[in-house]
Design a protein around this motif. Structure first.
Motif, PDB file in Angstrom:
ATOM      1  N   GLU A  17      74.060  60.198  57.025  1.00 51.27           N
ATOM      2  CA  GLU A  17      73.086  60.272  58.062  1.00 51.27           C
ATOM      3  C   GLU A  17      72.519  58.353  58.231  1.00 51.27           C
ATOM      4  O   GLU A  17      71.623  58.339  58.775  1.00 51.27           O
ATOM      5  N   HIS A  50      66.697  63.183  51.697  1.00 58.38           N
ATOM      6  CA  HIS A  50      65.635  62.483  52.031  1.00 58.38           C
ATOM      7  C   HIS A  50      65.015  61.135  51.145  1.00 58.38           C
ATOM      8  O   HIS A  50      64.959  59.380  51.333  1.00 58.38           O
ATOM      9  N   ALA A  83      73.904  62.518  53.194  1.00 53.32           N
ATOM     10  CA  ALA A  83      73.472  60.669  53.083  1.00 53.32           C
ATOM     11  C   ALA A  83      74.180  59.742  53.509  1.00 53.32           C
ATOM     12  O   ALA A  83      73.587  58.626  54.529  1.00 53.32           O
ATOM     13  N   GLY A  89      67.580  68.760  51.224  1.00 48.79           N
ATOM     14  CA  GLY A  89      67.354  68.052  51.451  1.00 48.79           C
ATOM     15  C   GLY A  89      66.196  67.458  51.445  1.00 48.79           C
ATOM     16  O   GLY A  89      65.994  65.859  51.438  1.00 48.79           O
ATOM     17  N   ARG A  90      65.472  67.282  50.332  1.00 46.38           N
ATOM     18  CA  ARG A  90      64.133  66.602  49.558  1.00 46.38           C
ATOM     19  C   ARG A  90      65.567  65.300  49.331  1.00 46.38           C
ATOM     20  O   ARG A  90      64.947  64.569  49.114  1.00 46.38           O
ATOM     21  N   LYS A 118      67.907  58.362  50.920  1.00 46.79           N
ATOM     22  CA  LYS A 118      67.845  57.473  51.590  1.00 46.79           C
ATOM     23  C   LYS A 118      66.817  56.756  51.905  1.00 46.79           C
ATOM     24  O   LYS A 118      66.863  55.782  52.814  1.00 46.79           O
ATOM     25  N   SER A 119      65.716  56.770  51.503  1.00 47.92           N
ATOM     26  CA  SER A 119      64.501  56.174  51.100  1.00 47.92           C
ATOM     27  C   SER A 119      64.823  55.222  51.355  1.00 47.92           C
ATOM     28  O   SER A 119      63.147  54.180  51.415  1.00 47.92           O
ATOM     29  N   ASP A 140      65.299  74.160  50.018  1.00 45.27           N
ATOM     30  CA  ASP A 140      64.886  72.152  51.093  1.00 45.27           C
ATOM     31  C   ASP A 140      65.085  72.215  50.002  1.00 45.27           C
ATOM     32  O   ASP A 140      65.023  70.720  50.154  1.00 45.27           O
TER      33      ASP A 140
END
Length: 446
Positions: free
Chosen positions: A196, A160, A193, A156-157, A163-164, A153
């Motif tokens: 999304e 995220h 990214a 994915g980490r 994107k934050s 993962d």
């Protein structure tokens, strides 16, 4: 005390030639693991890499080194350098490793180390590790040998986390973006990214084969990106390098925008929002004088450092700045990252693009750069910059440019080359000054 193996950005060289051999990688793993074994807890190291063929060899060698001294290893596979820094801290690891030679061709590789806080190591830590490389490292007893595992993962980490950093309430809906990942470490995470967040994404440089990293693509070779942006009618193009810690942008007209213009854009936007700490930014001596003059008109300070993102970061941390970087596209935004992050910097540029409603060619052209010329003089040995004749020519050039430009002369940290850069209002004068100094250096080195 001079460092023997570590340069300005870790250890780097031609693979299967000292120091970039599997044997050295194992020694670095043993030495760094021994240095960071502090306390009685189970120790952990995160290892990432880019897409070079030699990454498999060096990764396995480092696993052997770390586990032999009792450190557990977490393998995250191809990931950007800033992702490894992030994961090192987030996973409470004692150490992070990125196997990459950044923008170099695939034949080269390198080892970058991060401490438990996600920052690159201090000179003191690197010197301590070098001493252990050349000395004796105590191996763990059989029952304490470390284990290695892969985590699925990690991408994915990081996606995220990246994107934050994009402002709440904004999206990339309606934007067509070409992203060039240099066939490198960000070939999966960067397009994902951007998509999304709502963008229409055209991805190039996303088919790594072990040998094509940075080969005609990426931030150091943006021609394909320029052509693709224009041909596809995209709003903007984004180019990362092999380990995705630097960013170059291409506007909708196919014009390349360098790190100076990007830093100016981010600093101006953050200043308007009241979030530019210390009222300025940190850049190196290579940033254009036009940047300095432009920032001054807005009351924004520019602090200069030696060349190298590590020196930029050191100044940022010491003086409390949160924006810094290099003309080459290393941009450090310390509110979000502990090192340069091409994707995160791109998201800040895209946020400014969305907010302004302006075309990239208008938004990102902040100032007209002064004529700047950089030439390299290769030499076989000795210290030509210490020759009296060279010092005299440099002094004359500095006097000639006083008030009208700048002169920066420095030895390369990675090869036997003297870099001579001048900039000023008069391009003819700049060229004459650089050529005189280069001739003097060549004569002294003969």
């Amino acid at each position: 005390m001079a460092r023997k193996y570590f340069g300005t950005d870790g250890i780097r060289g031609l693979t299967n030639k000292a120091p970039m051999t599997a044997a050295m990688a194992m020694q670095v793993g043993m030495a760094a693991g021994a240095h960071f074994r502090r306390g009685e807890h189970r120790h952990r190291v995160v290892i990432g890499k880019d897409t070079r063929l030699s990454g498999y060899m060096l990764e396995n060698a480092m696993v052997a080194g770390f586990t032999s001294v009792g450190m557990d290893v977490v393998l995250v596979g191809p990931m950007p350098t800033p992702a490894v820094a992030l994961l090192t801290h987030a996973m409470r690891a004692d150490l992070g490793v990125m196997i990459s030679a950044s923008h170099n061709p695939y034949q080269d590789n390198g080892i970058k180390l991060f401490g438990p806080d996600g920052y690159k190591l201090s000179d003191a830590d690197e010197l301590a590790i070098e001493a252990l490389i050349d000395g004796e490292v105590a191996l763990a007893p059989a029952e304490e040998i470390g284990r290695a595992r892969r985590v699925e993962d990690a991408r994915g980490r990081y996606i995220h986390a990246a994107k934050s950093t994009f402002p709440d309430g904004l999206t990339l809906d309606g934007l067509k973006i070409v992203v060039d990942c240099a066939n490198g470490a960000a070939y999966q995470v960067a397009p994902s990214a951007l998509w999304e967040l709502g963008a229409e994404v055209i991805a190039i440089g996303v088919t790594p084969n072990g040998k094509n990293i940075n080969d005609g693509v990426g931030s150091t070779a943006p021609q394909v990106l320029c052509e693709t942006v224009v041909a596809s009618g995209a709003h903007i193009g984004i180019a990362l390098d092999g380990d995705a810690d630097r960013l170059i942008v291409v506007d909708e007209q196919g014009k390349v925008i360098d790190g100076d213009q990007l830093m100016a854009t981010i600093a101006s936007g953050w200043a308007r929002a009241g979030r530019l700490k210390q009222g300025g930014l940190v850049a190196t001596v290579m940033s254009n004088l036009g940047l300095e003059r432009h920032l001054a008109t807005q009351g924004i300070k520019l602090v200069r450092t030696s060349v190298g993102d590590r020196y930029v970061l050191e100044a940022m941390r010491a003086q409390g700045y949160n924006v810094g970087g290099e003309q080459s596209g290393h941009i450090i935004l310390s509110d979000y990252a502990t090192t340069g992050d091409g994707l995160v910097a791109a998201l800040q540029i895209l946020a400014e693009l969305v907010r302004s409603g302006m075309p990239a060619s208008e938004l990102l052209h902040r100032f007209d750069p002064l004529p700047q010329l950089l030439k390299n003089v290769r030499f076989a040995g000795g210290k030509p910059l210490e020759a009296e004749a060279v010092k005299a020519v440099i002094a004359e050039a500095e006097a000639e440019l006083a008030g009208k430009g700048r002169l920066v002369i420095r030895p390369s940290g990675t090869e036997p080359v003297i870099r001579v850069m001048a900039e000023g209002d008069d391009p003819g004068q700049v060229e004459r000054v650089v050529d005189r100094i280069c001739d003097a250096v060549r004569a002294a080195a003969a």
